[in-house]
Design a protein around this motif. Structure first.
Motif: not given
Length: 122
Positions: A25-36, A49-54, A96-105
């Motif tokens: 549902g979204r352009t996966f490669t544009n966003y960072a991914m995280g696990w909580f 967490g991992i950046r879009w580029s890995g 989770a998916s997003g563009s975090p500046t603080n990965w832990r938040r």
């Protein structure tokens, strides 16, 4: 946007599990991914967490050296390889998916999966 987490289960201490999170549902490669993860009676906490580029990965101190995050952009999937599991790793794990500046938040992630239960027995 949908994130579908899977791969949880019951494992003995010292064992391994691999979680997957499939995104649509979204352009996966544009966003960072995280696990909580969230254990009963506790707040949701950042795991990795991992950046879009890995090219950039981040880990909580409690899992560093035991957990590895990776992503396959061709499959729109992020993975969490968990080794040397401990009873204190027991929790519901969320991707989770997003563009975090603080990965832990957690509030900096836009979309969340439904969670998958990981139980580590002693």
């Amino acid at each position: 946007v949908q994130l579908q987490a899977s791969g949880g289960g019951l494992v003995q201490a010292g064992g391994s599990l691999r979680l997957s999170c499939a995104a649509s549902g979204r352009t996966f490669t544009n966003y960072a991914m995280g696990w909580f993860r969230q254990a009963p009676g506790k707040e949701r906490e950042f795991v990795t967490g991992i950046r879009w580029s890995g090219g950039g990965t981040y880990y909580a101190d409690s899992v560093k050296g035991r957990f590895t995050i990776s992503r396959d952009n061709a499959k729109n999937t992020v993975y969490l390889q968990m080794n040397s599991l401990k009873p204190e790793d027991t929790a519901v794990y969320y991707c989770a998916s997003g563009s975090p500046t603080n990965w832990r938040r957690a509030s900096e992630y836009d979309y969340w999966g439904q969670g998958t239960q990981v139980t580590v027995s002693s």
